[in-house]
Design a protein around this motif. Structure first.
Motif, mmCIF file in Angstrom:
data_model
loop_
_atom_site.group_PDB
_atom_site.id
_atom_site.type_symbol
_atom_site.label_atom_id
_atom_site.label_comp_id
_atom_site.label_asym_id
_atom_site.label_seq_id
_atom_site.Cartn_x
_atom_site.Cartn_y
_atom_site.Cartn_z
ATOM 1 N N VAL A 17 -6.212 12.286 11.417
ATOM 2 C CA VAL A 17 -6.873 11.156 9.948
ATOM 3 C C VAL A 17 -6.514 11.343 8.304
ATOM 4 O O VAL A 17 -6.446 12.489 7.922
ATOM 5 N N SER A 19 -6.723 9.978 4.717
ATOM 6 C CA SER A 19 -7.506 8.817 3.686
ATOM 7 C C SER A 19 -7.338 9.745 2.077
ATOM 8 O O SER A 19 -5.825 10.046 1.802
ATOM 9 N N ARG A 78 -14.850 8.600 -0.440
ATOM 10 C CA ARG A 78 -13.791 7.970 0.318
ATOM 11 C C ARG A 78 -14.309 6.593 0.935
ATOM 12 O O ARG A 78 -15.526 6.117 1.654
ATOM 13 N N VAL A 81 -10.183 5.235 6.005
ATOM 14 C CA VAL A 81 -9.262 6.003 6.455
ATOM 15 C C VAL A 81 -8.682 5.765 6.958
ATOM 16 O O VAL A 81 -9.257 4.494 7.441
#
Length: 98
Positions: A17, A19, A78, A81
């Motif tokens: 991932v 972000s 966030r 992502v």
């Protein structure tokens, strides 16, 4: 929808991932195959990711809650992502389409 958050969490644990500020660069370099943006992000944020993904040919989906997204990845603040793994992308897309 909960299955999607579980898969995002799995991707995070697998270090697949991206972000934060690194996400736009990862889209430009085509390191991510899927971008997930929260519906409650600002219009500017949604447009920025939508335009980038469209230009670079990266899939983009919208999910309902940034709170659940943040909880899934174990970070705060966030709104989007990126998923780097093709297999996880396929699983998330399958759940998203229903």
């Amino acid at each position: 929808m909960d299955r999607i958050y579980s898969l995002i969490g799995l991707a995070m644990r697998a270090r697949k991932v991206v972000s934060g500020e690194e996400l736009l660069e990862a889209i430009r370099k085509r390191k991510v195959s899927l971008v997930i943006v929260s519906e409650d992000a600002s219009e500017n944020t949604k447009k920025r990711y939508s335009d980038k993904c469209s230009f670079y040919g990266v899939d983009l989906i919208m999910i309902d809650s940034s709170m659940k997204l943040n909880q899934a990845i174990g970070k705060t603040n966030r709104m989007a992502v990126g998923i780097c793994d093709e297999g996880l992308k396929k699983s998330i897309m399958k759940c998203w389409k229903g």
